[in-house]
Every structure is written in structure tokens, then in C-alpha cells.
Design a protein around this motif. Sequence first.
Motif, PDB file in Angstrom:
ATOM      1  N   LEU A   1      62.926  -3.454  -6.654  1.00  0.00           N
ATOM      2  CA  LEU A   1      63.561  -4.686  -7.136  1.00  0.00           C
ATOM      3  C   LEU A   1      64.558  -4.105  -8.354  1.00  0.00           C
ATOM      4  O   LEU A   1      64.101  -3.519  -9.436  1.00  0.00           O
ATOM      5  CB  LEU A   1      62.554  -5.628  -7.598  1.00  0.00           C
ATOM      6  CG  LEU A   1      63.122  -7.001  -8.041  1.00  0.00           C
ATOM      7  CD1 LEU A   1      63.398  -7.735  -6.673  1.00  0.00           C
ATOM      8  CD2 LEU A   1      61.867  -7.901  -8.427  1.00  0.00           C
TER       9      LEU A   1
ATOM     10  N   LEU B   1      70.156 -10.159  -8.507  1.00  0.00           N
ATOM     11  CA  LEU B   1      68.901  -9.494  -8.100  1.00  0.00           C
ATOM     12  C   LEU B   1      68.842  -9.099  -6.771  1.00  0.00           C
ATOM     13  O   LEU B   1      69.108 -10.089  -5.794  1.00  0.00           O
ATOM     14  CB  LEU B   1      67.692 -10.622  -8.475  1.00  0.00           C
ATOM     15  CG  LEU B   1      66.151 -10.025  -8.282  1.00  0.00           C
ATOM     16  CD1 LEU B   1      66.158  -8.915  -9.549  1.00  0.00           C
ATOM     17  CD2 LEU B   1      65.309 -10.995  -8.683  1.00  0.00           C
TER      18      LEU B   1
ATOM     19  N   LEU C   1      66.865  -6.454  -3.661  1.00  0.00           N
ATOM     20  CA  LEU C   1      65.458  -5.596  -3.289  1.00  0.00           C
ATOM     21  C   LEU C   1      66.209  -4.701  -2.079  1.00  0.00           C
ATOM     22  O   LEU C   1      66.799  -4.853  -1.058  1.00  0.00           O
ATOM     23  CB  LEU C   1      64.498  -6.670  -2.473  1.00  0.00           C
ATOM     24  CG  LEU C   1      63.161  -5.842  -1.892  1.00  0.00           C
ATOM     25  CD1 LEU C   1      62.373  -5.786  -3.343  1.00  0.00           C
ATOM     26  CD2 LEU C   1      62.485  -6.657  -0.958  1.00  0.00           C
TER      27      LEU C   1
ATOM     28  N   PRO D   1      63.444  -7.255 -13.468  1.00  0.00           N
ATOM     29  CA  PRO D   1      62.514  -7.020 -12.457  1.00  0.00           C
ATOM     30  C   PRO D   1      61.066  -6.497 -13.142  1.00  0.00           C
ATOM     31  O   PRO D   1      61.206  -5.791 -14.389  1.00  0.00           O
ATOM     32  CB  PRO D   1      63.177  -5.733 -11.646  1.00  0.00           C
ATOM     33  CG  PRO D   1      64.466  -5.911 -11.970  1.00  0.00           C
ATOM     34  CD  PRO D   1      64.543  -6.585 -13.434  1.00  0.00           C
TER      35      PRO D   1
ATOM     36  N   ALA E   1      57.204  -5.109  -7.463  1.00  0.00           N
ATOM     37  CA  ALA E   1      57.598  -5.279  -6.032  1.00  0.00           C
ATOM     38  C   ALA E   1      56.399  -4.900  -4.873  1.00  0.00           C
ATOM     39  O   ALA E   1      56.477  -3.647  -4.471  1.00  0.00           O
ATOM     40  CB  ALA E   1      58.844  -4.515  -5.793  1.00  0.00           C
TER      41      ALA E   1
ATOM     42  N   ALA F   1      58.009 -10.057  -4.702  1.00  0.00           N
ATOM     43  CA  ALA F   1      58.754  -9.336  -5.845  1.00  0.00           C
ATOM     44  C   ALA F   1      58.514 -10.423  -6.893  1.00  0.00           C
ATOM     45  O   ALA F   1      58.899 -11.490  -6.926  1.00  0.00           O
ATOM     46  CB  ALA F   1      60.291  -9.397  -5.215  1.00  0.00           C
TER      47      ALA F   1
ATOM     48  N   ALA G   1      59.702 -11.228 -10.903  1.00  0.00           N
ATOM     49  CA  ALA G   1      60.679 -11.009 -12.009  1.00  0.00           C
ATOM     50  C   ALA G   1      60.717 -11.877 -13.252  1.00  0.00           C
ATOM     51  O   ALA G   1      60.261 -13.049 -12.909  1.00  0.00           O
ATOM     52  CB  ALA G   1      62.230 -10.943 -11.673  1.00  0.00           C
TER      53      ALA G   1
END
Length: 423
Positions: free
Chosen positions: A235, A246, A248, A273, A276, A280, A282
Amino acid sequence: MSVDQQQSAGASEPPGQPAPTGAEPATDSPLTQYATEMRRWDFLVVGGIVAVAVVVVAVVMATSEISHVRLHTATSAAPQVRPAQLNPTPRIAWQSSDATAIGEPFYQGTIVTYSTHAAVGRNALTGAIRWSYTRTDRVVCTVTQQQGRALAIFAKDGNCDEVTTLDTATGKRLAVRTLVDNGHPAFTALPDTLVITTPEAVHAIDPDSGYDRWLYQQPDGCRTAGVALGAGGALIGQRCSDGGHLLLRDRYASSDDKNTQVKWRLSDVDAIPVAAESMALALDPSTGDLVSYDLARGSVKSRTPLSPRPDSGAPISQQATTTAELIQIGGTTYTVTPTGADLLWTASTRGLPTVSPGEEEVQPPPLAGATVLAPSASGVVSLDGRTGSVQRTFSVPAPSTGSRVFPLGTGFLVAGSRTEVYQ
């Protein structure tokens, strides 16, 4: 015949007859003299070449990297230290001004430490040096220990890009390489990956070999704003000319596979982040919420307020377990469910706790039965995995901020800017 007559007869022997016994040998011919002289010159030339070669080798060794490298290895591994019940009143066993390796600094019977110019393997119970790797012409950026491999990263010309892989048990040199990363990046050591973060890129290294897994290069106009690598992928937060993003990245896709590297990328998202794994996770710096994103599509699944509200500018570290995520931000550890949807407990700590699995029930609450050790302002504490409350305080000097505590036999290792072992 008289003697005088005999000598006179011998002196008058006809020419061409062999000289009598005991006479001086005839003078060498010109060809023989030339051959002898050439052999003499050959010896002089060869001797001169050898002398010059010796001088050149001596100069090269005195001025090259070879003269600055010292490697002392161990003939065998240190005795393995087995887990045991913690001593309630531990005493200092040994200490060193060396910093402790990041990652898992304790492996079997060896603790890896480092100083300005050297990586060192020590007997875990005594602190005695078993192996060392020194570069007097380089400064250590960091040293990691992961799965029986120690990676010593040195700076050259202002870049932390020289990596030497050593066997943790013996110090045997296994590989040497140069990274592509410039400057002084941030290093995060996970059990199976070393993550190197710079403003321009995120680089994943295999600690077993020291070679690349993948490299994510930031596009023009973007800078790295954070990264969290887990079982679900990498992430990555971005600060770009058009705002925050953002994304992945696939954990295993090669750097050449442009079509499958990025699973999803969200625009206009200012997020830091955190993890993950099964989700995920954040941190939203504007609200202090922990936001959970679906791994497949990036859609928001939940928002969980964290209390006390975390400092968005503080360093973030985390440890994933099968039943909980431990997230360290500033002076607080937040423990949430793997999905991030529920806050289980918080604790005041000076560093990320370590979790050692213990005897668990068939359907236990998160972290039930686990040993949770953490540095605190009052020393080293053992936390209840279910509630986060302090079960026991070990009366030792308070570890510095950012330290970690690892169980070690009947005691523990305090790992940080210096190294201390209690038993």
C-alpha cells in the motif's frame, strides 16, 4: 731421457693435439658468449618485472577497497536459546553501545548489532563477539536480520547502496551488490522482505539473496508519502502535483509487468499507509480515523476513529497476527481487528510491542494466551493480549523511544540505538 728433454719434447707437440691433462680450457666461442649474455639479460628482465608487479600489487592493496575490509567468521553457530518462562526480576546480562539490527535481531543463538563501520554477530547470552564484518572506508546505514541472513548496508558517495549479505550464524559472506536507490532511504525489515523507501521509489529486496523482488518507480510529479507491505500487497501513498493518491501494488508482480503491478489507484485521497494484510488500512490525517479499503477494488469498507487521536506526523509501525493488528503511532499502540473495523484496546508504549504466540483456546479472543512485551516509560512491561492492561512491570531502565523488546530465554532483549540483554 732427462727431465729437461721430456719437457722439451712435450712443448713441441704438433698443433691440433689435445691439451695435456690439467691444462687451461680453451676460450668460449663468440656464439657461446652471446648466449650466456642473453640469459643474463633474461634473468634481469624477469626479475625486474616481478619486482614491479610486487610493487603494483602492494600499492593496489593499500589504496583499494580490499585494504579496508576485515571479515572474521565463526566456525559454528552459537548455542540456540530456547523460549522459557520469564524471570520476574531480571538483571542485566550484557550491554553494548552498538545499535541493534532491525527486523528480527535475535536468531537462534545470535544477536546482530552494528556500529559506525561494522556489523557484528554476538552470543545472545554473553554478548561475546562471534563474527564481524568491518569496512573502515564506509559508514553503516543500517543492518537487518531476517530469516538467518544479516544484510549490512553501507554508504558510498552519499548513497546507502552497498549491500553485503552475511550468514547470521557464522558471518560467512554470501553476496555483495549495489542498489539503485540514491540518498539515505528509509528501511523496513519484514520477515521475508526488506522494503527500501525513497521519495522517488519503493524497492523490495529478498533478504535471503540480497537481490530485487521488484521496484516501483514514482511517476513524474509524484513523491512517496508512505508505504506498508503485507500479505495483501504494498500500500503506497503518493503526493503528486494534482493532489494525494493511494495505490495498492501487487506483492509479487515483477517490475517489468506494467499491466499487473498496480491493482488499483485512488485519486484525491490524502492517506498514510498503515497495513496491507486482509484489508488495506490507512490513516486519514484530517480526522484521525483508520480507514479500511477492500483489497480487490479499493472501495472503503469502514472508518474507525482512533482514540487518543494519533499524531499524523509521527512514525508508524505495525505487526500483524492472525487475530489482530498492532499499530504503533507516536507513544500509543492501537490494537484493531484484522479488518480494521474494531478498536480492541490501546496502550501507552515507547515502541511497537512484540507478540509471541502462546497456548490459545479453541475460539479465543484476539491475542489470548500470547506474550506481549513492550518498552514503556516505567521500564519493560508485559501486556494482557486481550485487554492491553499491564500484567507485569520489569524494573529495568526505561528503553529509549522506538525500542523493541524481544523475549530471550528467561529474559529479554531490548533492541534500539543501543543493545541490552536481561536474564
